[in-house]
Design a protein around this motif. Structure first.
Motif, PDB file in Angstrom:
ATOM      1  N   MET A   1     -79.551  53.264 -52.018  1.00  0.00           N
ATOM      2  CA  MET A   1     -79.439  54.595 -52.636  1.00  0.00           C
ATOM      3  C   MET A   1     -79.714  55.689 -51.614  1.00  0.00           C
ATOM      4  SD  MET A   1     -81.603  56.182 -55.841  1.00  0.00           S
ATOM      5  CE  MET A   1     -80.948  55.012 -57.000  1.00  0.00           C
ATOM      6  N   LYS A   2     -80.731  55.422 -50.749  1.00  0.00           N
ATOM      7  CA  LYS A   2     -81.083  56.431 -49.740  1.00  0.00           C
ATOM      8  C   LYS A   2     -79.908  56.705 -48.805  1.00  0.00           C
ATOM      9  CE  LYS A   2     -83.758  55.176 -46.424  1.00  0.00           C
ATOM     10  NZ  LYS A   2     -84.979  54.728 -45.714  1.00  0.00           N
ATOM     11  N   ASN A   3     -79.207  55.633 -48.364  1.00  0.00           N
ATOM     12  CA  ASN A   3     -78.062  55.818 -47.461  1.00  0.00           C
ATOM     13  C   ASN A   3     -76.959  56.605 -48.131  1.00  0.00           C
ATOM     14  OD1 ASN A   3     -79.340  54.415 -45.438  1.00  0.00           O
ATOM     15  ND2 ASN A   3     -78.504  52.423 -46.063  1.00  0.00           N
ATOM     16  N   ARG A   4     -76.722  56.301 -49.416  1.00  0.00           N
ATOM     17  CA  ARG A   4     -75.648  57.040 -50.116  1.00  0.00           C
ATOM     18  C   ARG A   4     -75.996  58.518 -50.214  1.00  0.00           C
ATOM     19  NH1 ARG A   4     -75.714  52.384 -53.492  1.00  0.00           N
ATOM     20  NH2 ARG A   4     -76.928  53.477 -55.057  1.00  0.00           N
ATOM     21  N   ILE A   5     -77.226  58.820 -50.562  1.00  0.00           N
ATOM     22  CA  ILE A   5     -77.630  60.227 -50.659  1.00  0.00           C
ATOM     23  C   ILE A   5     -77.567  60.885 -49.282  1.00  0.00           C
ATOM     24  CG2 ILE A   5     -79.541  61.760 -51.219  1.00  0.00           C
ATOM     25  CD1 ILE A   5     -80.415  59.740 -53.312  1.00  0.00           C
ATOM     26  N   PHE A   6     -78.018  60.147 -48.224  1.00  0.00           N
ATOM     27  CA  PHE A   6     -78.000  60.694 -46.872  1.00  0.00           C
ATOM     28  C   PHE A   6     -76.583  61.085 -46.453  1.00  0.00           C
ATOM     29  CE2 PHE A   6     -77.280  59.709 -42.345  1.00  0.00           C
ATOM     30  CZ  PHE A   6     -78.045  60.716 -41.771  1.00  0.00           C
ATOM     31  N   PHE A   7     -75.641  60.175 -46.636  1.00  0.00           N
ATOM     32  CA  PHE A   7     -74.274  60.472 -46.202  1.00  0.00           C
ATOM     33  C   PHE A   7     -73.640  61.577 -47.046  1.00  0.00           C
ATOM     34  CE2 PHE A   7     -74.520  56.092 -44.404  1.00  0.00           C
ATOM     35  CZ  PHE A   7     -74.300  56.452 -43.090  1.00  0.00           C
ATOM     36  N   LEU A 174     -81.303  65.822 -39.505  1.00  0.00           N
ATOM     37  CA  LEU A 174     -82.724  65.685 -39.814  1.00  0.00           C
ATOM     38  C   LEU A 174     -83.025  66.122 -41.247  1.00  0.00           C
ATOM     39  CD1 LEU A 174     -84.224  67.023 -36.449  1.00  0.00           C
ATOM     40  CD2 LEU A 174     -83.942  64.634 -37.176  1.00  0.00           C
ATOM     41  N   ILE A 175     -82.437  67.272 -41.628  1.00  0.00           N
ATOM     42  CA  ILE A 175     -82.684  67.775 -42.991  1.00  0.00           C
ATOM     43  C   ILE A 175     -82.110  66.812 -44.024  1.00  0.00           C
ATOM     44  CG2 ILE A 175     -82.165  69.630 -44.606  1.00  0.00           C
ATOM     45  CD1 ILE A 175     -82.229  71.563 -42.242  1.00  0.00           C
ATOM     46  N   ALA A 176     -80.872  66.317 -43.760  1.00  0.00           N
ATOM     47  CA  ALA A 176     -80.242  65.389 -44.704  1.00  0.00           C
ATOM     48  C   ALA A 176     -81.061  64.118 -44.834  1.00  0.00           C
ATOM     49  CB  ALA A 176     -78.816  65.067 -44.250  1.00  0.00           C
ATOM     50  N   PHE A 177     -81.588  63.616 -43.701  1.00  0.00           N
ATOM     51  CA  PHE A 177     -82.394  62.408 -43.757  1.00  0.00           C
ATOM     52  C   PHE A 177     -83.667  62.635 -44.576  1.00  0.00           C
ATOM     53  CE2 PHE A 177     -85.750  59.684 -42.013  1.00  0.00           C
ATOM     54  CZ  PHE A 177     -85.186  58.445 -42.246  1.00  0.00           C
ATOM     55  N   ALA A 178     -84.348  63.744 -44.291  1.00  0.00           N
ATOM     56  CA  ALA A 178     -85.585  64.030 -45.028  1.00  0.00           C
ATOM     57  C   ALA A 178     -85.302  64.246 -46.512  1.00  0.00           C
ATOM     58  CB  ALA A 178     -86.273  65.251 -44.422  1.00  0.00           C
ATOM     59  N   ALA A 179     -84.231  65.026 -46.798  1.00  0.00           N
ATOM     60  CA  ALA A 179     -83.905  65.296 -48.210  1.00  0.00           C
ATOM     61  C   ALA A 179     -83.481  64.028 -48.931  1.00  0.00           C
ATOM     62  CB  ALA A 179     -82.800  66.349 -48.298  1.00  0.00           C
ATOM     63  N   SER A 180     -82.721  63.163 -48.215  1.00  0.00           N
ATOM     64  CA  SER A 180     -82.267  61.926 -48.857  1.00  0.00           C
ATOM     65  C   SER A 180     -83.439  61.002 -49.136  1.00  0.00           C
ATOM     66  CB  SER A 180     -81.233  61.227 -47.967  1.00  0.00           C
ATOM     67  OG  SER A 180     -81.823  60.826 -46.732  1.00  0.00           O
ATOM     68  N   VAL A 181     -84.377  60.916 -48.216  1.00  0.00           N
ATOM     69  CA  VAL A 181     -85.558  60.073 -48.442  1.00  0.00           C
ATOM     70  C   VAL A 181     -86.355  60.596 -49.626  1.00  0.00           C
ATOM     71  CG1 VAL A 181     -87.771  59.347 -47.459  1.00  0.00           C
ATOM     72  CG2 VAL A 181     -85.706  59.277 -46.062  1.00  0.00           C
ATOM     73  N   TYR A 182     -86.581  61.898 -49.641  1.00  0.00           N
ATOM     74  CA  TYR A 182     -87.358  62.505 -50.735  1.00  0.00           C
ATOM     75  C   TYR A 182     -86.645  62.332 -52.079  1.00  0.00           C
ATOM     76  CZ  TYR A 182     -89.505  66.183 -53.553  1.00  0.00           C
ATOM     77  OH  TYR A 182     -90.111  66.888 -54.552  1.00  0.00           O
ATOM     78  N   THR A 183     -85.332  62.640 -52.091  1.00  0.00           N
ATOM     79  CA  THR A 183     -84.575  62.557 -53.350  1.00  0.00           C
ATOM     80  C   THR A 183     -84.444  61.111 -53.818  1.00  0.00           C
ATOM     81  OG1 THR A 183     -83.318  64.512 -52.688  1.00  0.00           O
ATOM     82  CG2 THR A 183     -82.414  63.185 -54.475  1.00  0.00           C
ATOM     83  N   SER A 184     -84.163  60.190 -52.857  1.00  0.00           N
ATOM     84  CA  SER A 184     -83.978  58.795 -53.253  1.00  0.00           C
ATOM     85  C   SER A 184     -85.267  58.210 -53.818  1.00  0.00           C
ATOM     86  CB  SER A 184     -83.506  57.972 -52.057  1.00  0.00           C
ATOM     87  OG  SER A 184     -84.504  57.942 -51.040  1.00  0.00           O
ATOM     88  N   ARG A 185     -86.405  58.603 -53.254  1.00  0.00           N
ATOM     89  CA  ARG A 185     -87.666  58.106 -53.797  1.00  0.00           C
ATOM     90  C   ARG A 185     -87.873  58.589 -55.225  1.00  0.00           C
ATOM     91  NH1 ARG A 185     -91.787  58.881 -48.602  1.00  0.00           N
ATOM     92  NH2 ARG A 185     -90.945  57.130 -47.346  1.00  0.00           N
ATOM     93  N   ARG A 186     -87.538  59.837 -55.475  1.00  0.00           N
ATOM     94  CA  ARG A 186     -87.680  60.361 -56.848  1.00  0.00           C
ATOM     95  C   ARG A 186     -86.727  59.650 -57.803  1.00  0.00           C
ATOM     96  NH1 ARG A 186     -87.111  66.678 -56.625  1.00  0.00           N
ATOM     97  NH2 ARG A 186     -87.878  66.491 -58.757  1.00  0.00           N
ATOM     98  N   ILE A 214     -83.696  67.181 -61.012  1.00  0.00           N
ATOM     99  CA  ILE A 214     -84.236  65.819 -61.074  1.00  0.00           C
ATOM    100  C   ILE A 214     -85.554  65.808 -61.827  1.00  0.00           C
ATOM    101  CG2 ILE A 214     -85.110  63.907 -59.680  1.00  0.00           C
ATOM    102  CD1 ILE A 214     -83.115  64.638 -57.533  1.00  0.00           C
ATOM    103  N   GLY A 215     -86.384  66.804 -61.606  1.00  0.00           N
ATOM    104  CA  GLY A 215     -87.642  66.901 -62.324  1.00  0.00           C
ATOM    105  C   GLY A 215     -87.432  67.078 -63.820  1.00  0.00           C
ATOM    106  N   ARG A 216     -86.414  67.878 -64.176  1.00  0.00           N
ATOM    107  CA  ARG A 216     -86.138  68.061 -65.608  1.00  0.00           C
ATOM    108  C   ARG A 216     -85.614  66.769 -66.233  1.00  0.00           C
ATOM    109  NH1 ARG A 216     -84.479  73.317 -63.854  1.00  0.00           N
ATOM    110  NH2 ARG A 216     -82.287  72.691 -63.729  1.00  0.00           N
TER     111      ARG A 216
END
Length: 582
Positions: A1-7, A174-186, A214-216
Motif C-alpha cells: 500500500m505504501k508503494n502505491r501511495i508513494f508512486f 522526499l515529501i512523497a515518501f514521507a507523506a506515503s509512509v504517514y498516509t499508508s500507516r493511517r 482520512i481522519g473523518r
C-alpha cells in the motif's frame, strides 16, 4: 500500500513541477526576453541618433574615425552610407569591398527620412543582429548590435529552470515518501480495524484525529462500530431472553432452514429426542416422523402455517405439530404433547358413555312402572296421578338426555361408524319431510321443500338435478330431525318451515329455514356447544336436552362437511349444513 501511495503522490508532484516549469519558461522567460529586447532596441536607437548627430556636427574627424569610435562606444558595428547606398565608412570592414546597402530595410527607411529597424541573421557570422539606421545629410548611419548575448542569457535561464526542476523533483521524492509512509500507516490502521470488526471484534477502534478526510473516515468507522456493538449487544440480549423463554416452554420447538437443516432447538426438544439436537444437521436425523417432516416442508414451500398430528416421534405418544414459515426461508415447528389431554378426553367420553349406558336400564324401569301406575290409577283409587305424571315426564326427559349423551360420546370418539353412499339430495329432503308430515300440521306449521323446479330468473337449478352427495342416510336424517324439531319449537310463530338444497363451493348445501322470532347475533357463535341454550327456561319446558345441535355438528364433521346458522331477531333463523358431492 505504501508503494502505491508513494508512486501516486510522486506522479502528482512530477506533474505539478513539470507544469510549473513549463509555465515559467513560457510566460516568465518570454516576458523577460521581450523586456530585454525592448531595452536593447531603445538603447541602440538612442546611440544611433547620437551617432547621426556626431556625423552631422563633427568636422574634426573623418567618417572612418567617427565610425570606429562610435562602434566601439556602442559595442556595435557602425556603418555610414551616402544617399545612393554606397558605404562611406564601416567600423569593421573596408568600405571599398562592401556591396551597396540601399536595399537594406533599415537603410531604405533611413534614406526615406525615418529611423529604420530590422533584425536578421548574418550570412557570414551566422548570428542574429539588430540593425537600427538614422538619416543624416546626404545619406544615413547604422548601428548593428549582435543578439548572441540574448541567446546566451536565454540558455542560462533554461539551465537554471531545469536544475530548479531537478531540485524540486528531489524534494518531491522526499515529501512523497514521507507523506506515503504517514498516509499508508493511517490507512493500514483503518484496514486492520475493519478486518477485526469483520471477524467479530466490535470493540476495535481506529482512534485517529478527524483533521482531514482520512481522519473523518476513521471517525465514521469508529462511530459505526460503536453503533453496531450496541445493536449487537441488544440483539444478543434479546436472543438470550428468547432462548430462556423457549427453553422454559413445555412444548418442544425446532427451527429448520429451507434446505432441511436444524438451525435451533430448545431444551424440551432435546429431552424429547433424548439427545442433544445436532445443529446444521438434517432434521430427518433428529425426527423421522413422516407427518412432521411433511408439515415442515409444506410450511417452507407454501409460506403458510400448517398443522398435523404426529404419532411416531415417541412410541405411545401423540403430538400436535404446528409449523410456521420463517421470513428468510425455512420453518419453525412447535410440538405439543397431546397424550395426557387425549387420555383425559377419552376418560371423559368413556365416563359419559358408561354413565349414560348404566342409567338407561333404571330410567327405563322407572318410566315403565310410572306408566303402569298411571294406567292402574285410572281404573281404581291409588296414588295421585299428577305425581305419577311428573315422575314419568322427568324419567322420559332423563332417558332422552342419556340417549343423546351416549350418541354424542359415540360420535365424538369415532365409535359410531357412518356408512356413506351416494344419495340424491332430493331423497334426503323427502325423508325429512316424511317424518314430520303429520306432526307439523298438528302444531299449526306448514312444512315444504323449495326448489323442486328450476328458476330461470336467478339461474337456480332444481333440487332433482343436483349431483349426489356422500352421506349416511340415518345420520343425516337425525340432523334434519334435530333442525326441524328446533324450528317447530322456536319458530312456530312463523307458521312455515322451508327445506331446501343448493350448490355450494365445497359440495351441496342443505338448509332448514323458519320464520319465527329469530336468534340474537351474540348467541350464534355458541349455538353448537353442548348444553348451550338461548332461552334456558323455554328449552327445558319444551323437553330439549341441549345436545341436538352438538350431535349434528359432530355428524357433519364425521362426513367431512360443516354446519352453521344465520339468524336475525324477528326475521327467523336458517340452519345450513354442507355435504361433499359423490
Amino acid at each position: 500500500m505504501k508503494n502505491r501511495i508513494f508512486f501516486k503522490l510522486l506522479a502528482v508532484f512530477l506533474l505539478i513541477i513539470a507544469a510549473t516549469a513549463a509555465i515559467l519558461d513560457v510566460m516568465i522567460g518570454s516576458a523577460w526576453e521581450a523586456s530585454l529586447r525592448a531595452e536593447i532596441d531603445r538603447n541602440l536607437t538612442q546611440k544611433t541618433l547620437l551617432f547621426a548627430h556626431r556625423v552631422e556636427t563633427d568636422r574634426n574627424h573623418s567618417l572612418t574615425e567617427i565610425a570606429a569610435q562610435e562602434g566601439q562606444a556602442a559595442g556595435a558595428r557602425a556603418t555610414v552610407i551616402d544617399s545612393s547606398g554606397k558605404v562611406l565608412a564601416d567600423s569593421e570592414s573596408n568600405p571599398s569591398t562592401m556591396e551597396n546597402h540601399a536595399t537594406r530595410k533599415e537603410f531604405a527607411a533611413a534614406l526615406a527620412g525615418k529611423t529604420g529597424e530590422n533584425e536578421r541573421r548574418s550570412a557570414t557570422l551566422g548570428i542574429p543582429f539588430l540593425y537600427v539606421a538614422a538619416p543624416v545629410s546626404g545619406g544615413a548611419v547604422r548601428l548593428a548590435y549582435p543578439l548572441s548575448d540574448v541567446e546566451a542569457v536565454q540558455a542560462q535561464v533554461h539551465r537554471r529552470l531545469f536544475w530548479g526542476a531537478v531540485v524540486a523533483v528531489i524534494i518531491a521524492l522526499l515529501i512523497a515518501f514521507a507523506a506515503s509512509v504517514y498516509t499508508s500507516r493511517r490507512l493500514e490502521r483503518i484496514v486492520e480495524v475493519a478486518a477485526r470488526i469483520e471477524q467479530g471484534d466490535l470493540r476495535a477502534r481506529v482512534d485517529d484525529a478527524p483533521l482531514d478526510e482520512i481522519g473523518r473516515v476513521a471517525a465514521a468507522i469508529d462511530k459505526t462500530a460503536g453503533q453496531v456493538e450496541r445493536s449487537f449487544a441488544a440483539v444478543r440480549s434479546s436472543q438470550r431472553q428468547l432462548e430462556t423463554l423457549l427453553n422454559s416452554m413445555q412444548d418442544a420447538v425446532i427451527a429448520v432452514s429451507s434446505d432441511g437443516l436444524v438451525q435451533w432447538a430448545n431444551q424440551p426438544m432435546d429431552r424429547l429426542v433424548r439427545q442433544h439436537t445436532r445443529l446444521n444437521a438434517p432434521v430427518v436425523e433428529t425426527i423421522r416422523d413422516p407427518d412432521f417432516l411433511a408439515t415442515v416442508k409444506a410450511a417452507t414451500t407454501t409460506k403458510e402455517v400448517k398443522t398435523a398430528r404426529a404419532t411416531s416421534i415417541v412410541p405411545g405418544r401423540a403430538f400436535d405439530v404446528t409449523a410456521a414459515p420463517l421470513p428468510d426461508g425455512g420453518a419453525v415447528a412447535v410440538l405439543r404433547d397431546l397424550t395426557e389431554t387425549e387420555r383425559v378426553e377419552k376418560t371423559r367420553r368413556d365416563f359419559i358413555a358408561n354413565v349414560s349406558h348404566e342409567l338407561r336400564t333404571p330410567l327405563t324401569s322407572i318410566q315403565g312402572y310410572a306408566e303402569t301406575l298411571i294406567d292402574a290409577g285410572s281404573e281404581q283409587s291409588g296414588p295421585n296421578p299428577e305425581f305419577l305424571e311428573i315422575i314419568r315426564k322427568n324419567a322420559a326427559r332423563m332417558s332422552r338426555l342419556t340417549e343423546d349423551l351416549l350418541t354424542l360420546a359415540r360420535v365424538e370418539s369415532g365409535e359410531t361408524r357412518f356408512d356413506t353412499e351416494p344419495v340424491p339430495p332430493i331423497e334426503l329432503l323427502h325423508d325429512a319431510e316424511e317424518s314430520f308430515r303429520e306432526i307439523a300440521p298438528a302444531q299449526g306449521v306448514e312444512l315444504q321443500i323449495l326448489g323442486l323446479q328450476a328458476d330461470a330468473r336467478d339461474g337456480t337449478a332444481a333440487v332433482e338435478s343436483l349431483p349426489r352427495v356422500l352421506a349416511d342416510r340415518e345420520a343425516i336424517h337425525q340432523v334434519f330431525s334435530n333442525l326441524i324439531d328446533n324450528a317447530m319449537k322456536y319458530g312456530r310463530a312463523g307458521g312455515r318451515i322451508v327445506l331446501g338444497a343448493r350448490p355450494a363451493p365445497r359440495g351441496i348445501e342443505f338448509y332448514v329455514q323458519d320464520f319465527g322470532a329469530g336468534i340474537s347475533s351474540e348467541h350464534l357463535p355458541r349455538l353448537f356447544e353442548r348444553f348451550y341454550r338461548v332461552d334456558k327456561a323455554r328449552s327445558r319446558e319444551s323437553g330439549g336436552t341441549g345436545l341436538g345441535l352438538a350431535i349434528a355438528k359432530h355428524i357433519m364433521l364425521a362426513h367431512g362437511g360443516a354446519i352453521r346458522a344465520e339468524s336475525e331477531l324477528n326475521h327467523g333463523s336458517t340452519f345450513l349444513f354442507t355435504l361433499p358431492t359423490a
